[in-house]
Design a protein around this motif. Sequence first.
Motif, PDB file in Angstrom:
ATOM      1  N   VAL A 180      38.834  43.179  40.304  1.00 54.65           N
ATOM      2  CA  VAL A 180      37.741  44.366  39.933  1.00 54.65           C
ATOM      3  C   VAL A 180      36.854  43.800  39.739  1.00 54.65           C
ATOM      4  CG1 VAL A 180      39.535  44.968  38.407  1.00 54.65           C
ATOM      5  CG2 VAL A 180      37.570  43.046  37.901  1.00 54.65           C
ATOM      6  N   ARG A 183      35.709  45.400  43.970  1.00 55.26           N
ATOM      7  CA  ARG A 183      35.944  46.134  43.572  1.00 55.26           C
ATOM      8  C   ARG A 183      34.779  47.220  43.525  1.00 55.26           C
ATOM      9  NH1 ARG A 183      41.271  48.684  43.787  1.00 55.26           N
ATOM     10  NH2 ARG A 183      42.801  47.216  43.012  1.00 55.26           N
ATOM     11  N   SER A 197      37.410  55.660  40.898  1.00 54.25           N
ATOM     12  CA  SER A 197      38.695  54.356  41.201  1.00 54.25           C
ATOM     13  C   SER A 197      39.855  55.564  40.157  1.00 54.25           C
ATOM     14  CB  SER A 197      38.263  53.748  39.965  1.00 54.25           C
ATOM     15  OG  SER A 197      39.214  52.473  40.171  1.00 54.25           O
ATOM     16  N   GLY A 269      35.535  47.398  36.877  1.00 57.32           N
ATOM     17  CA  GLY A 269      34.735  47.962  37.654  1.00 57.32           C
ATOM     18  C   GLY A 269      34.043  49.070  37.314  1.00 57.32           C
TER      19      GLY A 269
END
Length: 318
Positions: A180, A183, A197, A269
């Motif tokens: 995460v 990302r 996302s 994220g």
Amino acid sequence: MSYVGPEFEHPQPRRPRRGPLTVAVAALVPGALLGWLVYEAVGGAGGDGGASQATVRTSATATSSAPADDARNTGSSTPTLASPTSSAPAASGPLKGKVVVIDPGHNPGNFQHTTEINRKVNIGTNSKECDTTGTSTNSGYTEAQFTLDVSHRLEALLEKQGATVKLTHDGNSPAWGPCVDQRAQIGNKAHADAAISIHADGSATGNRGFHVILPGSVHAGAADTRPIVASSADLGAHIAGYFVRVTGSAPSNYVGNGTGIVTRTDLGGLNLSTVPKVFIECGNMRDSKDAALLTSGAWRQKAAQGISEGIVSFLHGS
């Protein structure tokens, strides 16, 4: 996204105190949600969430098949992120010069890499698992398959608008994850004008509808969302509004108090992003009615179209 595991703990179903940001977001969403209420009043949505009758704006249809679930072990303990998947050179269009990062939630290969995805990473406020496997419908259609399919469709639509599009992964590359925190880093390093996302929820039967998750104000460790809270809220409001309009789906009936908007501070994220970013839970895979929509290629195209139009509207400042 599955709410199983620390990264995806289910938000408490209490009514939050409304601060200035919540009020500001609420002011942006009602126009589109009013369209939903009118649509419901005339019987447009029906029992199937309105996917078969919702008005969809004309657009080219992107084709994307669900990825295989048998991604192979590369032997690496860390997913390779040197070259996040990028689109072809941007065409001319209203989004030329804009960069959008799409983050397909989870990865089909996560099931084969449980040790790696269970490794803890720092998200600023605390540590969380690198990633999870995600959820699935009762028939076995996985969230990772869904998110990749919608992401590919969204990528094609944004490219037609001239945007440069990057994906955080493409199912087989890397073979699992990314984590995460990684990302978020992909969007940050790309200096994305917008990042999203893509997820689907794994809640109880009877819980239906979509919701968009905004980053709350976090300032701890490596996390500082304060510069992006307002812009992310604007992005989320645009996406929620157009998602209603294009798909005919209702906002969540179990979180967000009917607005389709939720704010959270427990998602790595979002916490670690330095660019405007939101999550979208497109529906509940564990509810049979929502699952019927999520497993429909025609509905997934509408979902991608709604998200695309929201991003385009945000980037146009309209």
